[in-house]
Design an enzyme around this catalytic site. Structure first.
Site, PDB file in Angstrom:
ATOM      1  N   HIS A 199       0.848  -1.105  -0.039  1.00  0.00           N
ATOM      2  CA  HIS A 199       0.079   0.064  -0.085  1.00  0.00           C
ATOM      3  C   HIS A 199       0.882   1.177  -0.074  1.00  0.00           C
ATOM      4  CE1 HIS A 199      -3.178  -2.764   1.006  1.00  0.00           C
ATOM      5  NE2 HIS A 199      -3.941  -2.024   0.337  1.00  0.00           N
ATOM      6  N   ARG A 320     -10.098   5.331  -0.976  1.00  0.00           N
ATOM      7  CA  ARG A 320      -9.871   4.467  -0.060  1.00  0.00           C
ATOM      8  C   ARG A 320      -9.945   5.282   1.332  1.00  0.00           C
ATOM      9  NH1 ARG A 320      -5.468   2.869  -3.985  1.00  0.00           N
ATOM     10  NH2 ARG A 320      -5.413   0.802  -4.038  1.00  0.00           N
ATOM     11  N   ARG A 356     -15.020   3.562  -0.810  1.00  0.00           N
ATOM     12  CA  ARG A 356     -14.640   2.208  -0.069  1.00  0.00           C
ATOM     13  C   ARG A 356     -14.851   2.294   1.377  1.00  0.00           C
ATOM     14  NH1 ARG A 356      -9.685  -1.154  -1.403  1.00  0.00           N
ATOM     15  NH2 ARG A 356      -8.472   0.202  -0.099  1.00  0.00           N
ATOM     16  N   GLU A 454     -12.392  -9.189  -4.754  1.00  0.00           N
ATOM     17  CA  GLU A 454     -10.607  -9.254  -4.760  1.00  0.00           C
ATOM     18  C   GLU A 454     -10.216 -10.429  -3.979  1.00  0.00           C
ATOM     19  OE1 GLU A 454      -9.293  -5.722  -2.413  1.00  0.00           O
ATOM     20  OE2 GLU A 454     -10.981  -5.615  -1.373  1.00  0.00           O
ATOM     21  N   ASN A 477      -5.095  -6.074  -6.826  1.00  0.00           N
ATOM     22  CA  ASN A 477      -3.988  -6.136  -6.289  1.00  0.00           C
ATOM     23  C   ASN A 477      -4.113  -7.393  -5.270  1.00  0.00           C
ATOM     24  OD1 ASN A 477      -3.402  -3.944  -7.277  1.00  0.00           O
ATOM     25  ND2 ASN A 477      -4.063  -2.543  -5.628  1.00  0.00           N
ATOM     26  N   ASP A 478      -5.303  -7.724  -4.399  1.00  0.00           N
ATOM     27  CA  ASP A 478      -5.588  -8.696  -3.586  1.00  0.00           C
ATOM     28  C   ASP A 478      -6.132  -9.778  -4.238  1.00  0.00           C
ATOM     29  OD1 ASP A 478      -4.895  -7.786  -1.016  1.00  0.00           O
ATOM     30  OD2 ASP A 478      -6.680  -6.537  -0.906  1.00  0.00           O
ATOM     31  N   ARG A 488       1.535  -9.815  -0.789  1.00  0.00           N
ATOM     32  CA  ARG A 488       2.261  -8.597  -1.435  1.00  0.00           C
ATOM     33  C   ARG A 488       2.989  -7.649  -0.804  1.00  0.00           C
ATOM     34  NH1 ARG A 488      -3.637  -5.047  -1.630  1.00  0.00           N
ATOM     35  NH2 ARG A 488      -2.655  -3.405  -2.243  1.00  0.00           N
ATOM     36  N   CYS A 525     -10.226  -1.750 -10.544  1.00  0.00           N
ATOM     37  CA  CYS A 525      -9.548  -0.400  -9.482  1.00  0.00           C
ATOM     38  C   CYS A 525      -8.248  -1.042  -8.999  1.00  0.00           C
ATOM     39  CB  CYS A 525     -10.388   0.150  -8.672  1.00  0.00           C
ATOM     40  SG  CYS A 525     -10.730  -1.184  -7.221  1.00  0.00           S
TER      41      CYS A 525
HETATM   42  C1  PEP Z   1      -7.040  -4.193  -4.552  1.00  0.00           C
HETATM   43  O1  PEP Z   1      -6.958  -5.046  -3.736  1.00  0.00           O
HETATM   44  O2  PEP Z   1      -6.817  -4.235  -5.777  1.00  0.00           O
HETATM   45  C2  PEP Z   1      -7.323  -2.890  -4.365  1.00  0.00           C
HETATM   46  C3  PEP Z   1      -7.823  -1.823  -4.908  1.00  0.00           C
HETATM   47  O3  PEP Z   1      -7.297  -2.509  -3.153  1.00  0.00           O
HETATM   48  P1  PEP Z   1      -6.107  -2.210  -2.111  1.00  0.00           P
HETATM   49  O4  PEP Z   1      -4.859  -2.129  -3.003  1.00  0.00           O
HETATM   50  O5  PEP Z   1      -6.576  -0.836  -1.291  1.00  0.00           O
HETATM   51  O6  PEP Z   1      -5.928  -3.236  -1.106  1.00  0.00           O
HETATM   52 MG    MG Z   2      -7.488  -4.562  -1.708  1.00  0.00          MG
END
Ligand code: PEP
Ligand code: MG
Length: 565
Positions: A199, A320, A356, A454, A477-478, A488, A525
């Protein structure tokens, strides 16, 4: 000149001075002293200096923010002269014959623990004041000691000083620390640890700040597997001129004239390229063949909102909201949240804003919520799980969101969904919140409700989930983290983390298909949305919206507008 190699998480070139940031616990070491009286004098001088600084801050805050917001400095002024607090520090110096810094750190730990353990909420919050005042004292004490850089204390405090913007060099930065930074004061981040998918890295991209992670602070050729020095071994760099090249991942310390010239030329070229992109502002994001896609912004704080507007975002695809919580040392009130959400919605002037709900846990920790320490935090009590376990926190946020919905086109989405039961629980709570607002006669809106896809579980049951909500947004991402079973946060595994892995792409395709079958829309996203190599794929499968960091909006619009399809 010394050259160090890191992994770039955001491109761009900056030239500036380095400011080393070390965590307090790394820095404050006990030094045995023979001149105890000298340490008492140092402490007294530091207390006087902090008092002067706080008095000025108090006056400034009163003039700019008003009495109420300035009261915090009044509290700090009382604390820095508090007899119990100072007496404790003096006693540690006297009895242990140690340096004043160490005595301040010991006192801070003692009083923070004491306040935190109290039942009274007001007294509990005083722990944050002790931390602030102690950090302030430490910053002053350290800036006066020979040979040690003036980098002690909370990072944001150091940066609030009247200084030129700097390149932050740290072992690692938590998202909360990153959020508290004044962007105007930071040119770039360089960290020894960290991963490109963390993050903190994402926040750097959102903030449009060049950043390197996993930077080996051993110069020259490095052996594979050689462990990087941490910043404790690089204190000499503090205040030195440096260049961060976010393209090559290089940090140049004390650059020679030739390197500087070359980097300045590269920087000028980048700025020219950026200026050309500005011509795309106000233009549609549409392919040559007439295929349209919305490009929205991912934002965290208000400065990102400004960037989103400046870069002509077609909406906010991901706000976020945890960033608001991470900026603070105490829980944001319903009113504070309402004001923030209202500002975002109003600033977007009728364009859609997707907020979110609180996504904490894992690397995004909030001391004041009191989540328990976990062995596997990425698989632990995070995001929607934490909210469902703390309904009072969740309901406060929902109230603020529904109220803010009155002021524009607001939608809310829920992170880390894995089951239908969670969605049902959310629905029960949202209905309760709306009924309570109605009973209190408070205006609220019926806003659209979506979920993030996710987790592999959510992707696999996306046909069922699609019948329950208004839209999906895929968090790649998740989704990649959980599909590929790769943490990650772990920089050592960056080479294995592949968000374009066929398994992830299949889940994305399946999710979009299920959304469309149920008649709802689906956006993306996660960071993959900003990958120009993926744009065609997203258009092919019918994704309606890509949400990316503000600086990526115009480059991506250019990619779409040049496509033949
Ligand atoms: C994701 O997981 O792709 C996402 C957009 O949320 P974050 O990166 O804040 O976990
Ligand atoms: Mg996420």
């Amino acid at each position: 000149m010394q050259v160090y190699q890191g992994k770039s998480v955001y491109e761009g070139i900056v030239i500036g001075r380095i400011q080393i940031y070390q965590k307090k616990e790394q820095q404050v070491k006990p030094n045995y002293v023979t001149d105890v009286a000298g340490e008492h004098r140092r402490l007294e001088a530091a207390v006087n200096e902090v008092t002067t600084q706080l008095t000025k801050l108090h006056e400034k805050a009163k003039a700019e923010l008003g009495e109420e917001d300035a009261a915090i400095f009044e509290m700090h002024l009382l604390l820095v002269k508090d007899a119990d607090y100072l007496g404790f520090i003096e006693k540690v110096i006297q009895t242990q014959m140690v340096n004043a810094e160490y005595a301040v750190a010991v006192a801070a730990e003692y009083f923070i623990a004491r306040f935190s353990a109290m039942d009274d909420e007001y007294m509990k919050e005083r722990a944050a004041d002790v931390r602030d005042v102690s950090d302030h004292l430490l910053a002053v004490l350290t800036s006066h000691s020979k040979g040690v850089p003036a980098s002690m204390g909370r990072l944001c405090d150091a940066l609030k000083a009247d200084r030129e913007p700097v390149i932050i060099l740290a072992d690692d930065l938590a998202p909360s620390q990153t959020m508290q930074l004044d962007r105007e004061k930071v040119l770039a981040f360089v960290t020894v640890y960290g991963s490109v998918n963390s993050h903190t890295a994402i926040l750097a991209r959102t903030m449009n700040i060049p950043a390197l992670v996993g930077t080996c602070l051993i110069s020259g050729e490095t052996e594979k597997g050689q462990s990087p020095h941490n910043v404790a071994g690089a204190l000499w760099m503090d205040g030195h001129l440096a260049i961060v090249d976010g393209d090559s991942g290089c940090l140049y310390v004390d650059p020679d004239p030739k390197t500087r010239q070359c980097m300045e030329a590269k920087l000028a070229m980048q700025q020219e390229k950026k200026a050309l992109l500005l011509a795309l502002k106000g233009k549609e994001t549409i392919t040559l063949g007439g295929c349209k896609i919305n490009i929205c912004a991912n934002i965290g704080g208000l400065s990102d909102l400004q960037q989103a507007v400046q870069n002509d975002a077609e909406g906010i695809g991901l706000f976020r909201s945890e960033c608001l919580y991470l900026e603070k040392d105490t829980h944001p009130t319903e009113e504070e949240q309402f004001e923030r959400y209202k500002t975002v919605v109003e600033s977007m002037e009728g364009k859609q804003v997707i907020i979110r709900t609180l996504d904490i846990g894992a690397d995004k920790q909030l001391n004041y919520i009191g989540l328990t320490k976990e062995d596997n935090p990425a698989l632990g009590c995070r995001a929607i799980r934490a909210c469902l376990k703390h309904p009072e926190i969740f309901k406060t946020q929902l109230r603020a969101l529904f109220r803010a919905g009155v002021y524009g086109k607001l939608a809310v989405m829920y992170p880390m969904i894995t089951s239908l039961q969670e969605v049902h629980q959310i629905k029960t709570l949202t209905e309760q919140v709306k009924a309570e607002l109605a009973a209190e006669g408070i205006a609220y809106a019926h806003i659209e409700q979506g979920i993030m896809i996710e987790t592999p579980a959510a992707a696999m049951i996306s046909d069922l989930l699609a019948k329950e909500v208004d839209f999906f947004s895929i968090g790649t991402n998740d989704l990649a983290q959980y599909t590929l079973a790769i943490d990650r946060q772990n920089g050592e595994l960056d080479e294995f983390y592949d968000a374009r892995h066929e398994a992830v792409l299949r889940m994305i395709r399946m999710t979009v298909e299920n959304a469309h079958k149920a008649g709802i829309r689906c956006g993306v996203c996660g960071e993959l949305a900003a990958d120009p190599a993926m744009t065609e794929f997203f258009l092919d499968i019918g994704v309606e919206e890509l949400s990316v960091s503000p600086a990526m909006i115009l480059p991506l619009r250019k990619v779409v507008r040049e496509m033949e399809r």
